[in-house]
Scaffold this motif. Sequence first.
Motif, mmCIF file in Angstrom:
data_model
loop_
_atom_site.group_PDB
_atom_site.id
_atom_site.type_symbol
_atom_site.label_atom_id
_atom_site.label_comp_id
_atom_site.label_asym_id
_atom_site.label_seq_id
_atom_site.Cartn_x
_atom_site.Cartn_y
_atom_site.Cartn_z
ATOM 1 N N ILE A 111 -5.039 0.765 5.012
ATOM 2 C CA ILE A 111 -6.111 1.610 4.472
ATOM 3 C C ILE A 111 -6.069 1.602 2.950
ATOM 4 O O ILE A 111 -7.091 1.443 2.281
ATOM 5 C CB ILE A 111 -6.003 3.047 5.029
ATOM 6 C CG1 ILE A 111 -6.331 3.050 6.524
ATOM 7 C CG2 ILE A 111 -6.928 4.009 4.274
ATOM 8 C CD1 ILE A 111 -5.976 4.338 7.245
ATOM 9 N N ILE A 112 -4.865 1.738 2.391
ATOM 10 C CA ILE A 112 -4.713 1.711 0.928
ATOM 11 C C ILE A 112 -5.123 0.349 0.379
ATOM 12 O O ILE A 112 -5.842 0.256 -0.617
ATOM 13 C CB ILE A 112 -3.259 2.048 0.531
ATOM 14 C CG1 ILE A 112 -2.963 3.516 0.852
ATOM 15 C CG2 ILE A 112 -3.011 1.766 -0.947
ATOM 16 C CD1 ILE A 112 -1.494 3.893 0.781
ATOM 17 N N ALA A 113 -4.678 -0.723 1.036
ATOM 18 C CA ALA A 113 -4.985 -2.077 0.563
ATOM 19 C C ALA A 113 -6.484 -2.356 0.580
ATOM 20 O O ALA A 113 -6.988 -3.120 -0.240
ATOM 21 C CB ALA A 113 -4.253 -3.110 1.422
ATOM 22 N N GLY A 114 -7.203 -1.728 1.511
ATOM 23 C CA GLY A 114 -8.648 -1.931 1.599
ATOM 24 C C GLY A 114 -9.452 -1.078 0.641
ATOM 25 O O GLY A 114 -10.659 -1.262 0.497
ATOM 26 N N SER A 115 -8.784 -0.147 -0.038
ATOM 27 C CA SER A 115 -9.483 0.742 -0.969
ATOM 28 C C SER A 115 -9.570 0.093 -2.351
ATOM 29 O O SER A 115 -8.972 -0.948 -2.604
ATOM 30 C CB SER A 115 -8.746 2.076 -1.080
ATOM 31 O OG SER A 115 -7.515 1.889 -1.777
ATOM 32 N N LEU A 116 -10.309 0.728 -3.249
ATOM 33 C CA LEU A 116 -10.422 0.216 -4.619
ATOM 34 C C LEU A 116 -9.065 0.155 -5.297
ATOM 35 O O LEU A 116 -8.769 -0.771 -6.037
ATOM 36 C CB LEU A 116 -11.381 1.101 -5.434
ATOM 37 C CG LEU A 116 -12.846 1.040 -5.019
ATOM 38 C CD1 LEU A 116 -13.671 2.047 -5.809
ATOM 39 C CD2 LEU A 116 -13.398 -0.361 -5.211
ATOM 40 N N VAL A 117 -8.225 1.152 -5.032
ATOM 41 C CA VAL A 117 -6.881 1.199 -5.594
ATOM 42 C C VAL A 117 -6.040 0.026 -5.100
ATOM 43 O O VAL A 117 -5.245 -0.545 -5.832
ATOM 44 C CB VAL A 117 -6.226 2.548 -5.210
ATOM 45 C CG1 VAL A 117 -4.748 2.467 -5.003
ATOM 46 C CG2 VAL A 117 -6.528 3.590 -6.250
ATOM 47 N N GLY A 118 -6.221 -0.345 -3.844
ATOM 48 C CA GLY A 118 -5.395 -1.382 -3.225
ATOM 49 C C GLY A 118 -5.838 -2.796 -3.489
ATOM 50 O O GLY A 118 -5.152 -3.739 -3.081
ATOM 51 N N ASN A 119 -6.966 -2.974 -4.158
ATOM 52 C CA ASN A 119 -7.445 -4.332 -4.417
ATOM 53 C C ASN A 119 -6.469 -5.150 -5.248
ATOM 54 O O ASN A 119 -6.524 -6.366 -5.268
ATOM 55 C CB ASN A 119 -8.820 -4.310 -5.095
ATOM 56 C CG ASN A 119 -9.922 -3.990 -4.104
ATOM 57 O OD1 ASN A 119 -9.777 -4.224 -2.909
ATOM 58 N ND2 ASN A 119 -11.012 -3.455 -4.598
ATOM 59 N N GLU A 120 -5.568 -4.459 -5.951
ATOM 60 C CA GLU A 120 -4.579 -5.134 -6.789
ATOM 61 C C GLU A 120 -3.386 -5.641 -5.980
ATOM 62 O O GLU A 120 -2.566 -6.387 -6.494
ATOM 63 C CB GLU A 120 -4.091 -4.178 -7.890
ATOM 64 C CG GLU A 120 -5.193 -3.599 -8.754
ATOM 65 C CD GLU A 120 -5.967 -4.662 -9.516
ATOM 66 O OE1 GLU A 120 -5.338 -5.589 -10.062
ATOM 67 O OE2 GLU A 120 -7.212 -4.595 -9.540
ATOM 68 N N LEU A 121 -3.277 -5.212 -4.725
ATOM 69 C CA LEU A 121 -2.131 -5.598 -3.905
ATOM 70 C C LEU A 121 -2.301 -7.016 -3.375
ATOM 71 O O LEU A 121 -3.199 -7.289 -2.596
ATOM 72 C CB LEU A 121 -1.964 -4.636 -2.722
ATOM 73 C CG LEU A 121 -1.640 -3.187 -3.043
ATOM 74 C CD1 LEU A 121 -1.645 -2.355 -1.769
ATOM 75 C CD2 LEU A 121 -0.297 -3.072 -3.735
ATOM 76 N N ASP A 122 -1.412 -7.902 -3.816
ATOM 77 C CA ASP A 122 -1.457 -9.270 -3.281
ATOM 78 C C ASP A 122 -0.494 -9.369 -2.094
ATOM 79 O O ASP A 122 0.243 -8.429 -1.793
ATOM 80 C CB ASP A 122 -1.129 -10.298 -4.366
ATOM 81 C CG ASP A 122 0.260 -10.112 -4.966
ATOM 82 O OD1 ASP A 122 1.094 -9.377 -4.386
ATOM 83 O OD2 ASP A 122 0.529 -10.708 -6.022
ATOM 84 N N ASN A 123 -0.507 -10.511 -1.420
ATOM 85 C CA ASN A 123 0.312 -10.676 -0.221
ATOM 86 C C ASN A 123 1.799 -10.508 -0.494
ATOM 87 O O ASN A 123 2.526 -9.975 0.337
ATOM 88 C CB ASN A 123 0.046 -12.034 0.440
ATOM 89 C CG ASN A 123 -1.183 -12.008 1.319
ATOM 90 O OD1 ASN A 123 -1.795 -10.963 1.539
ATOM 91 N ND2 ASN A 123 -1.563 -13.166 1.830
ATOM 92 N N GLU A 124 2.266 -10.961 -1.654
ATOM 93 C CA GLU A 124 3.694 -10.844 -1.964
ATOM 94 C C GLU A 124 4.096 -9.379 -2.150
ATOM 95 O O GLU A 124 5.142 -8.954 -1.657
ATOM 96 C CB GLU A 124 4.019 -11.659 -3.230
ATOM 97 C CG GLU A 124 5.472 -12.039 -3.357
ATOM 98 C CD GLU A 124 6.020 -12.782 -2.142
ATOM 99 O OE1 GLU A 124 7.169 -12.480 -1.761
ATOM 100 O OE2 GLU A 124 5.349 -13.642 -1.561
ATOM 101 N N THR A 125 3.254 -8.609 -2.826
ATOM 102 C CA THR A 125 3.527 -7.175 -2.998
ATOM 103 C C THR A 125 3.518 -6.466 -1.648
ATOM 104 O O THR A 125 4.389 -5.638 -1.365
ATOM 105 C CB THR A 125 2.471 -6.538 -3.939
ATOM 106 O OG1 THR A 125 2.479 -7.233 -5.185
ATOM 107 C CG2 THR A 125 2.744 -5.067 -4.163
ATOM 108 N N ILE A 126 2.550 -6.802 -0.816
ATOM 109 C CA ILE A 126 2.462 -6.206 0.522
ATOM 110 C C ILE A 126 3.704 -6.555 1.339
ATOM 111 O O ILE A 126 4.316 -5.697 1.972
ATOM 112 C CB ILE A 126 1.169 -6.669 1.235
ATOM 113 C CG1 ILE A 126 -0.060 -6.064 0.548
ATOM 114 C CG2 ILE A 126 1.202 -6.297 2.715
ATOM 115 C CD1 ILE A 126 -1.376 -6.686 0.953
ATOM 116 N N LYS A 127 4.090 -7.830 1.300
ATOM 117 C CA LYS A 127 5.266 -8.287 2.050
ATOM 118 C C LYS A 127 6.518 -7.552 1.586
ATOM 119 O O LYS A 127 7.323 -7.086 2.405
ATOM 120 C CB LYS A 127 5.426 -9.795 1.862
ATOM 121 C CG LYS A 127 6.405 -10.429 2.820
ATOM 122 C CD LYS A 127 6.444 -11.939 2.660
ATOM 123 C CE LYS A 127 5.325 -12.578 3.431
ATOM 124 N NZ LYS A 127 5.469 -14.037 3.562
#
Length: 198
Positions: A166-182
């Motif tokens: 949910i956070i990743a799909g928000s405007l705030v989460g657009n900065e999250l790349d796959n490596e950060t998520i992982k």
Amino acid sequence: MKRDTDKLKENLILTGVEEIKQNGIDSISLRTVAKSCGVTHGTPYRHFESKENYLNTVLKHISTLLDGELIKDVDISQNAKEQLIQMGVNLINFAKKYPNFFEALFIKFPFKYMKFTDKTISDTSDFPGFSRFKEVVILLRKEEKFINSESESLLHFWSFISGLAIIAGSLVGNELDNETIKNTIRSMLEIYIKGERQ
């Protein structure tokens, strides 16, 4: 005749899938689906009996799509933790790519097709996306010798990864790349596993 009936039924399902993809599950109407398929508004009821049965079939179709997305780049020769990390990344990418599918499966309707007990969470309608996730969590529990209940582990991991999606799909989460998520998922799993070992 049977082939035409099967083809119409499949068309009704795919039209519902597309409607959810474009506009979300709240906007779906059997009347609109029927109109898009060029049939009378009673036709979906003849094939599915009720809107609930129709939605269940459409959600199962979407869950099958999710299942295919979840297993991308998952190496089953790796331990369950690594598999779960990749599945988490895949779920978050699914949520970004198909926000209305994610909302339908994980926010609006999970309790329609899931049963919670003290021991586990089971899907009551054969939704492969959740079943795949559950298999890996159960494997992780076995590998790490968790002492809590299966339902607790499933709920903890599902809520964490869904929340991150949910956070990743928000405007705030657009900065999250796959490596950060992982790395975020890895860190959470390590903290959780360490807590279970104590």
